[in-house]
Design a protein around this motif. Structure first.
Motif, short mmCIF file in Angstrom:
data_model
loop_
_atom_site.label_atom_id
_atom_site.label_comp_id
_atom_site.label_asym_id
_atom_site.label_seq_id
_atom_site.Cartn_x
_atom_site.Cartn_y
_atom_site.Cartn_z
N THR A 1 -18.22 2.18 3.77
CA THR A 1 -17.48 2.78 2.66
C THR A 1 -17.35 4.26 2.96
N THR B 1 0.83 -1.21 0.00
CA THR B 1 0.00 0.00 0.00
C THR B 1 0.86 1.26 0.00
N TYR C 1 -14.52 -1.01 4.11
CA TYR C 1 -14.21 -2.02 5.12
C TYR C 1 -15.37 -3.02 5.16
N LYS D 1 -15.62 8.15 1.27
CA LYS D 1 -15.11 8.86 0.10
C LYS D 1 -14.66 10.25 0.54
N LEU E 1 -10.43 9.80 -2.90
CA LEU E 1 -10.01 8.57 -2.24
C LEU E 1 -11.26 7.84 -1.75
N ASP E 2 -11.40 6.57 -2.16
CA ASP E 2 -12.49 5.72 -1.70
C ASP E 2 -11.94 4.60 -0.83
N PHE E 3 -12.68 4.26 0.20
CA PHE E 3 -12.25 3.20 1.12
C PHE E 3 -13.45 2.33 1.47
N ILE F 1 -10.95 -5.39 3.17
CA ILE F 1 -10.77 -3.95 2.98
C ILE F 1 -10.43 -3.69 1.52
N ALA G 1 -9.32 -0.10 -1.09
CA ALA G 1 -9.09 1.34 -1.20
C ALA G 1 -8.86 1.68 -2.67
N LYS G 2 -9.31 2.87 -3.04
CA LYS G 2 -9.22 3.27 -4.44
C LYS G 2 -8.94 4.77 -4.50
N LEU G 3 -7.89 5.14 -5.22
CA LEU G 3 -7.55 6.53 -5.43
C LEU G 3 -7.66 6.82 -6.92
#
Length: 864
Positions: free
Chosen positions: A317, A6, A332, A319, A328-330, A387, A389-391
């Motif tokens: 989730t 990461t 869990y 954002k 940035l998206d996350f 988990i 994550a997305k950027l």
């Protein structure tokens, strides 16, 4: 390891963002937030800039209407309108008014059947749009539909290219009641309806048509704005009852390839309030499941049905807009219980994987960034993430995406499998099927680490170059890919794409010479070249792609390796005339050939189809296909070798190590929407010479090649010697295959819609006259929309091949994106099927597994 991966990915992204910021001026004022039916659902949309069309198409007939020849300055409002669908607010008198729409389909830039007006204005927080539609009320198609499910209604839509790069735009739809559908459109890729913009809209039916108002918060968009900044704009309208008529504000030149490069433009969006947006969307799911288990208290081999306890799970989730154009998206423990199951497909006599499109909201958002011709990234490979994550974002000419997921699906073994493992450790397992779990101990509860990096840079006005890399890491499997791709517009009519990728894998590879798998390194190569030419009547494309034998892309989707494919598609279509009984005629030919990396042919197909487009959205097509297919035994298992002392035979029965057959196919299809309440599609397909791969299709349809039929006869006649007889190898051979498809949709009321589907596939071998399989799939899907926010959906699937019934029921309340309440039930039932453990026939209904769930989520939004 996860932290290291990461951290490295974030460093790469930060470096790329820094480079982008150093080479691109910062917009004066901007704000953003990341926010998709099938591609092309709304039909042809090739509006064209004024430089390509006759001047008469751009002349205004009303002095209130803005000009199409220059960017339209959008007025700023001091007082916002009330969004009630009634255009009686005084502020609309000051809005920019767009008119003089043209019918672009079926007609060719001719006068539309009904007039359309579109209005636009803005203030510091919102973009306001409105439509005034004229149409006989009795002909309007408007239902109380779910969001993104309005495409059987009349609708209006707007493309907003917020970066004016002619590559991607937001698409925003409304049906006559103001119910929304939204997504993004990417040039060369089509629509993506995963995006759900938070916006307000309302539509009202009037005596002579309908009116719509909408307020779109700027914080729901990604964009660049400020002094002298321009946005691309398309405005369309669909009139269903009039042969699916399509109207456009800008004229349409069918000789030009592309859509966004042919848009009008707006400007003047100054003084917009800049905010950063934080969205947190927690969810809570309570579920109870039941399952059939092989473990019983009395050692019954038929197993028993076990009801598991109630389970509660928390997921979330989030954002965050790092900058106005970077998000940035996350996630869990994301839960997707409400997502509709995949439609059943027939897998009989299918050798290669079947692609299923992504449906899960978290992975659908901005999926266009990661898409490519070779499907290097297929987020369905991320099955059950703990988990993720997305950027994603854009800065000037640079677009990037970074995705990381920790997926527990590979190590998340079922309770029965874990019990099997305990029994194995105690030495209590007897059958080979049971003992197969003895080697899973080192995989239990281990996660797969998945990473994706995507970079793309615009080159000039119409081109781009990109780089991508993926990594997939599990206990005994490590796969990495990297490559480049690009898209170039060579002329207004011609587009070219390329992609090349290398793969590096440490995993078990099957060796057909030794009939065993060995852990080793494998390096592979994939490539794709695509050329498209679009003209008014003549369209053609050519494609070449291939993957070497050691090609592996675990994060993507790969249908076949050790193959090269060359294909062409050429289509001619007459000009459209909506006033004739035959609106247009079309003929096309698709020809392709594939061969392996040793130069041996694998298949050849040439297909010609003719189609007539009639009134009432009716299409009739006929086609003929001539082809050849060739298969090799190493694709099925061991390769024969006379020098091998033990078991010199190969996977195929007899002296020949390959099989081939020529085939001929005829087919006909009919699609019609004769009334606003009814849609029908019918297909008949008959193939003479279709290869049966001799794989068998379950216990009701075992293999039917001559050798295996004789083997079973000998076993039946002399059961005592059956165990000493060798089981014959595969013996593929030609047969005759029948395929039937029917799809009926009926809109009983504005709130209730039901759909029935039927698919039949049956193949009979020529040499034995026995059916290799006969699969009949029945599906029904019904939806009742109590209000625009509350719905009930029932889906029922049944296959005669598997003898399984799968119902799915969901009751949902979705007042806004992210905020929802669902209650659902899923089941999997055998009907006159076989016991999964003993394979003994069972009469009546027997449950395999079922679940109940209640899921609640709420979207919290905070602006900074």
């Amino acid at each position: 390891m996860k932290i290291l991966i990461t951290f490295c990915c974030i460093l790469l992204s930060a470096a790329f963002i820094s480079f982008a910021q150093s080479t691109t001026p910062t917009p004066a004022e901007s704000t953003a937030s990341d926010e998709s039916p099938p591609s092309g659902i709304h039909g042809p949309s090739n509006p064209i800039p004024s430089s390509f069309v006759p001047r008469s198409n751009n002349e205004n007939t009303n002095p209130r209407y803005v000009s199409k020849d220059a960017p339209v300055k959008i007025p700023r409002l001091e007082t916002p309108p009330v969004i009630d669908g009634v255009l009686n607010d005084a502020v609309w008198q000051n809005a920019a008014v767009f008119g003089d729409f043209l019918q672009t389909s079926p007609g060719d830039n001719v006068a539309p059947t009904h007039p359309t007006e579109f209005m636009m204005a803005y203030d510091a927080k919102n973009l306001y749009i409105a439509y005034r539609i004229k149409q006989d009320r009795s002909t309007i198609r408007a239902t109380v539909a779910r969001r993104d499910n309005i495409f059987n209604d009349d609708y209006v839509l707007t493309y907003i290219d917020t970066f004016n790069d002619q590559r991607q735009a937001y698409i925003i739809f409304f049906n006559p009641l103001g119910i929304q559908a939204d997504g993004t459109y990417t040039e060369g890729r089509g629509e993506d309806y995963s995006v759900d913009l938070v916006m307000e809209s309302k539509g009202v039916l009037t005596e002579d048509g309908f009116t719509i108002e909408a307020a779109i918060p700027f914080k729901s968009l990604r964009y660049e704005a400020g002094k002298d900044k321009q946005w691309g704009l398309h405005i369309f309208r669909r009139v269903k009852y009039k042969n699916n008529e399509y109207n456009s504000w800008m004229p349409n030149n069918r000789s030009i390839s592309g859509s966004l490069n042919q848009a009008g433009h707006i400007t003047g969006l100054d003084g917009i309030e800049t905010t950063r947006q934080l969205e947190i969307n927690p969810s809570f799911t309570v579920s109870q499941t039941g399952r059939r288990s092989r473990f019983t208290f009395n050692d019954d081999p038929a197993g028993r049905f076990v009801n598991d306890g109630i389970r509660a799970e928390f997921g979330m989730t989030a954002k965050f807009s790092i900058t106005p154009t970077i998000t940035l998206d996350f996630a869990y423990n994301p839960d997707f219980a409400q997502v509709e199951a995949d439609a059943p497909v027939s897998t009989a006599n299918v050798r290669f994987p079947i692609f299923f499109a992504e449906k899960r909201p978290f992975f659908l958002e901005r999926i266009d960034i990661f898409q490519s011709g070779l499907n290097i990234v297929n987020t369905r490979s991320i099955v059950d993430p703990d988990i993720a994550a997305k950027l994603t974002g854009r800065r000037g000419k640079n677009t990037f995406g970074l995705l990381y997921a920790s997926d527990n699906s590979r190590g998340n073994y079922s309770k029965d499998e874990r019990e099997n493992l305990l029994q194995c450790q105690r030495g209590r397992l007897a059958t080979p099927d049971e003992k197969i779990v003895c080697g899973i101990e080192r995989f239990v509860d281990k996660n797969v680490d998945i990473g994706v990096l995507r970079l793309k840079r615009d080159v000039g006005r119409q081109h781009n170059l990109g780089f991508f890399a993926t990594t997939y890491n599990f206990v005994d499997r490590h796969n990495h890919t990297a490559g480049f791709d690009g898209r170039f517009r060579l002329s207004p009519k011609i587009v070219n794409e390329f992609q090349v990728v290398g793969t590096h894998t440490r995993a078990n590879f099957y060796d057909p010479d030794l009939d065993s798998s060995f852990y080793r390194t494998g390096n592979g190569l994939g490539y794709r070249i695509y050329l498209e030419r679009a003209d008014r009547n003549l369209y053609m494309n050519y494609v070449a792609f291939g993957r070497s034998s050691n090609y592996v892309a675990d994060v993507g989707f790969t249908s076949r390796v050790d193959t090269n494919y060359l294909g062409s598609f050429i289509q001619y279509q007459t000009d459209r005339d909506a006033n004739k009984s035959i609106i247009f005629k079309r003929i096309n030919n698709a020809t392709n050939i594939s061969y392996d990396w040793s130069g041996r042919s694998q298949h050849f197909i040439s297909e010609t189809q003719g189609m007539l487009a009639l009134q009432r959205q009716t299409f009739i097509g006929l086609g003929y296909q001539r082809g050849y297919e060739r298969v090799f035994e190493h694709e099925f298992g061991q390769r024969r070798s006379l020098t091998r002392k033990t078991n010199p035979l190969g996977a195929f029965f007899g002296p020949d190590s390959e099989r081939s057959a020529y085939f001929n196919t005829i087919y006909g299809l009919l699609e019609t929407t004769p009334h606003k309440k009814f849609f029908g599609f019918f297909l008949f397909d008959y193939t003479a010479g279709q290869l049966d791969f001799d794989l068998g299709a379950g216990p009701d349809f075992p293999r039917v090649s001559p050798a295996i039929v004789e083997y079973r006869a000998q076993c039946a006649a002399q059961p005592s010697v059956c165990s000493s007889l060798p089981v014959p190898g595969f013996d593929p051979g030609p047969g005759n295959q029948l395929t039937l498809e029917a799809n009926l949709r009926y809109q009983l009321t504005t709130a209730f819609q039901t759909q029935l589907n039927f698919t039949k596939r049956k193949l009979v071998r020529n040499d034995t006259g026995l059916p290799a399989f006969d699969d009949n799939i029945f599906s029904s899907r019904s939806t009742y929309q109590f209000t625009r926010n509350t719905f009930a959906r029932l889906r029922l699937d049944y296959s005669t091949l598997s003898n399984r019934i799968r119902p799915q029921f969901v009751l949902g309340w979705t007042p806004s994106p992210g905020t929802a309440l669902y209650a659902g039930y899923n089941d999997d039932i055998n009907y006159n099927g076989r016991n999964p453990f003993t394979r003994v026939p069972e009469s009546g209904f027997r449950g395999n597994g079922r679940s109940f769930f209640i899921k609640a989520s709420y979207l919290f939004r905070k602006s900074f």
